[in-house]
Write an enzyme that holds these catalytic residues in place. Structure first.
Site, PDB file in Angstrom:
ATOM      1  N   HIS A   1       0.841  -1.204   0.000  1.00 25.75           N
ATOM      2  CA  HIS A   1       0.000   0.000   0.000  1.00 25.75           C
ATOM      3  C   HIS A   1       0.873   1.250   0.000  1.00 25.75           C
ATOM      4  O   HIS A   1       0.648   2.185  -0.781  1.00 25.75           O
ATOM      5  CB  HIS A   1      -0.918  -0.011   1.224  1.00 25.75           C
ATOM      6  CG  HIS A   1      -1.605   1.292   1.474  1.00 25.75           C
ATOM      7  ND1 HIS A   1      -2.855   1.586   0.979  1.00 25.75           N
ATOM      8  CD2 HIS A   1      -1.214   2.396   2.166  1.00 25.75           C
ATOM      9  CE1 HIS A   1      -3.202   2.798   1.357  1.00 25.75           C
ATOM     10  NE2 HIS A   1      -2.215   3.316   2.079  1.00 25.75           N
ATOM     11  N   GLU A   2       1.876   1.276   0.882  1.00 26.07           N
ATOM     12  CA  GLU A   2       2.764   2.439   0.959  1.00 26.07           C
ATOM     13  C   GLU A   2       3.553   2.624  -0.338  1.00 26.07           C
ATOM     14  O   GLU A   2       3.792   3.752  -0.778  1.00 26.07           O
ATOM     15  CB  GLU A   2       3.728   2.285   2.140  1.00 26.07           C
ATOM     16  CG  GLU A   2       3.062   2.249   3.505  1.00 26.07           C
ATOM     17  CD  GLU A   2       2.269   3.509   3.807  1.00 26.07           C
ATOM     18  OE1 GLU A   2       2.653   4.591   3.322  1.00 26.07           O
ATOM     19  OE2 GLU A   2       1.256   3.427   4.530  1.00 26.07           O
TER      20      GLU A   2
ATOM     21  N   HIS B   1       1.745   4.591  -2.913  1.00 28.79           N
ATOM     22  CA  HIS B   1       1.914   6.050  -2.823  1.00 28.79           C
ATOM     23  C   HIS B   1       3.172   6.484  -3.571  1.00 28.79           C
ATOM     24  O   HIS B   1       3.180   7.505  -4.263  1.00 28.79           O
ATOM     25  CB  HIS B   1       2.008   6.485  -1.359  1.00 28.79           C
ATOM     26  CG  HIS B   1       0.710   6.399  -0.619  1.00 28.79           C
ATOM     27  ND1 HIS B   1      -0.418   7.055  -1.037  1.00 28.79           N
ATOM     28  CD2 HIS B   1       0.360   5.734   0.519  1.00 28.79           C
ATOM     29  CE1 HIS B   1      -1.410   6.809  -0.192  1.00 28.79           C
ATOM     30  NE2 HIS B   1      -0.959   6.011   0.750  1.00 28.79           N
TER      31      HIS B   1
ATOM     32  N   ASP C   1      -4.418   1.439  -2.078  1.00 27.58           N
ATOM     33  CA  ASP C   1      -5.011   0.148  -1.727  1.00 27.58           C
ATOM     34  C   ASP C   1      -5.082  -0.758  -2.947  1.00 27.58           C
ATOM     35  O   ASP C   1      -4.761  -1.950  -2.890  1.00 27.58           O
ATOM     36  CB  ASP C   1      -6.423   0.340  -1.164  1.00 27.58           C
ATOM     37  CG  ASP C   1      -6.432   0.641   0.319  1.00 27.58           C
ATOM     38  OD1 ASP C   1      -5.371   0.505   0.955  1.00 27.58           O
ATOM     39  OD2 ASP C   1      -7.499   1.009   0.840  1.00 27.58           O
TER      40      ASP C   1
END
Length: 405
Positions: free
Chosen positions: A266-267, A270, A345
């Site tokens: 998820h990170e 980004h 996500d």
């Protein structure tokens, strides 16, 4: 112009109180429903924690307004008359440091209550009084030393340039970039204990994941966050060569390898979507607007406050009114952030496994006691992440049936 800022602050107070009251009522109503996402015990604990936190926020908002009236009514004028320096730069440094210290003292009881009463009651805070004092002293020293340097340079810019606010913005923006770059190093040296992962298998899996995405870092570290708090978290800290993957020891303890990789996936979403650069750009744009506003204040505003238009008073007014201006920009920032979270996500669920991301989010919600329901107006102003129910829905997980659809 003074009336405009006072009205703005009053609106800020009204809306912050309104959102808190609406959130309390909404949580009370929904805690009567059958528990979802969290187990029954944590569901009610999360609801009660959310309610108590908002009650504290209400009291804090009223107190902040009293502090605002104090500074605007006579505090700034008294402090200005109390200090007499030939150098306006030195005066600004002393003035702003006293201003910050007094504000810290005023709000300290709320911080102590949050940490030692509320967070300990709900099983979050592990911090001891001695560690709290050490952290506070270190933070104060960093603020005073480096803050004084920043204040002195901004004061020099104000005194030296006609369009000082443009140059001051450029300087402060550069300082913020530098702080983000050095943040993990400062945390490592002064506050936390960073260690290389002891689980070599997990470290190898993480490095493979990072390599697949093209994310270069200075290493994967575990940090002893549990000495302060039991919440689970992970983050990518630093910029450039200082970038590192940081896992809270609580996260490593509670999550499986697959779940940890899903959280990092998820990170990494980004990173891959350029959200870090986007956030820096948005922050820079907002800061530029703020500097443009406070760089063009008219003399009447300072006269009505009994002040001179000089670095000390300009910086003080910036610090007093910025929270109110920021509050009304929060919905836009939060909207962009929620959009980015959905995209992260989606990326993370494809990079690893959707079932692991859902499982990780369920554990995070339970361990962090995140109540699943929030009022729309509260979400509108404060939620940088989408509501848990909506995140699960986007991932194809039905929280009612506790299964994928």
């Amino acid at each position: 112009m003074l009336q405009f800022f006072i009205v703005l602050y009053c609106f800020y107070l009204f809306f912050s109180l309104y959102t808190s009251f609406m959130q309390i009522g909404f949580v009370k109503e929904n805690m009567k429903k059958r528990a979802i996402i969290l187990d029954t015990k944590r569901y009610y604990e999360a609801a009660n924690y959310s309610i108590e936190k908002e009650k504290l926020a209400i009291v804090s908002s009223f107190f902040d307004f009293i502090i605002f009236v104090f500074w605007i009514g006579f505090g700034l004028k008294f402090l200005d008359s109390f200090l007499s320096f030939e150098s306006q730069i030195l005066k600004a440094v002393v003035f702003i440091n006293i201003f910050l210290i007094l504000n810290y003292i005023f709000t300290l009881p709320f911080s102590i209550y949050q940490t030692f009463k509320l967070d300990k009651k709900y099983g979050f805070s592990n911090i001891t009084s001695s560690l709290y004092i050490k952290d506070s002293i270190k933070t104060a020293l960093l603020t005073i030393v480096f803050g004084s340097i920043v204040i002195a340079i901004v004061s020099y810019i104000i005194l030296s340039f006609s369009y000082w606010w443009i140059w001051a913005f450029a300087f402060i923006f550069a300082v913020i970039i530098l702080i983000n770059m050095l943040y993990p190093v400062i945390r490592d040296k002064m506050f936390d204990k960073f260690e290389k992962l002891k689980d070599s298998e997990l470290e190898e899996k993480i490095n493979t994941l990072l390599k697949d995405v093209g994310f270069k870092s200075s290493g994967v570290f575990s940090v002893d966050a549990s000495k302060r708090d039991n919440r689970l978290n992970a983050y990518f800290g630093g910029l450039g060569r200082t970038k590192r993957v940081v896992l809270f020891d609580t996260l490593v303890e509670k999550l499986t390898h697959g779940e940890l990789l899903a959280v990092l996936g998820h990170e990494l979403g980004h990173f891959k979507n350029g959200d870090i650069l986007k956030n820096i750009g948005i922050m820079g744009f907002i800061m530029f607007i703020f500097f443009a506003i406070f760089g063009n204040l008219n003399e009447e505003l300072f006269l009505r406050l009994g002040l001179n238009s000089e670095p000390a008073s300009i910086i003080a007014l910036f610090l007093i009114f910025s929270p109110a201006l920021s509050f009304f920009l929060m919905p836009l920032i939060s909207l962009i952030s929620r959009h980015n979270e959905y995209a992260a996500d989606s990326f993370g669920s494809k990079l690893t496994r959707k079932v692991d991301l859902v499982s990780a989010l369920l554990k995070l919600a339970n361990e962090n006691k995140s109540f699943p329901y929030s009022h729309k107006i509260y979400i509108f102003f404060y939620f940088s992440h989408p509501p848990l129910i909506e995140r699960f829905k986007e991932l194809g997980y039905d929280v009612e049936k506790e299964s994928f659809v």
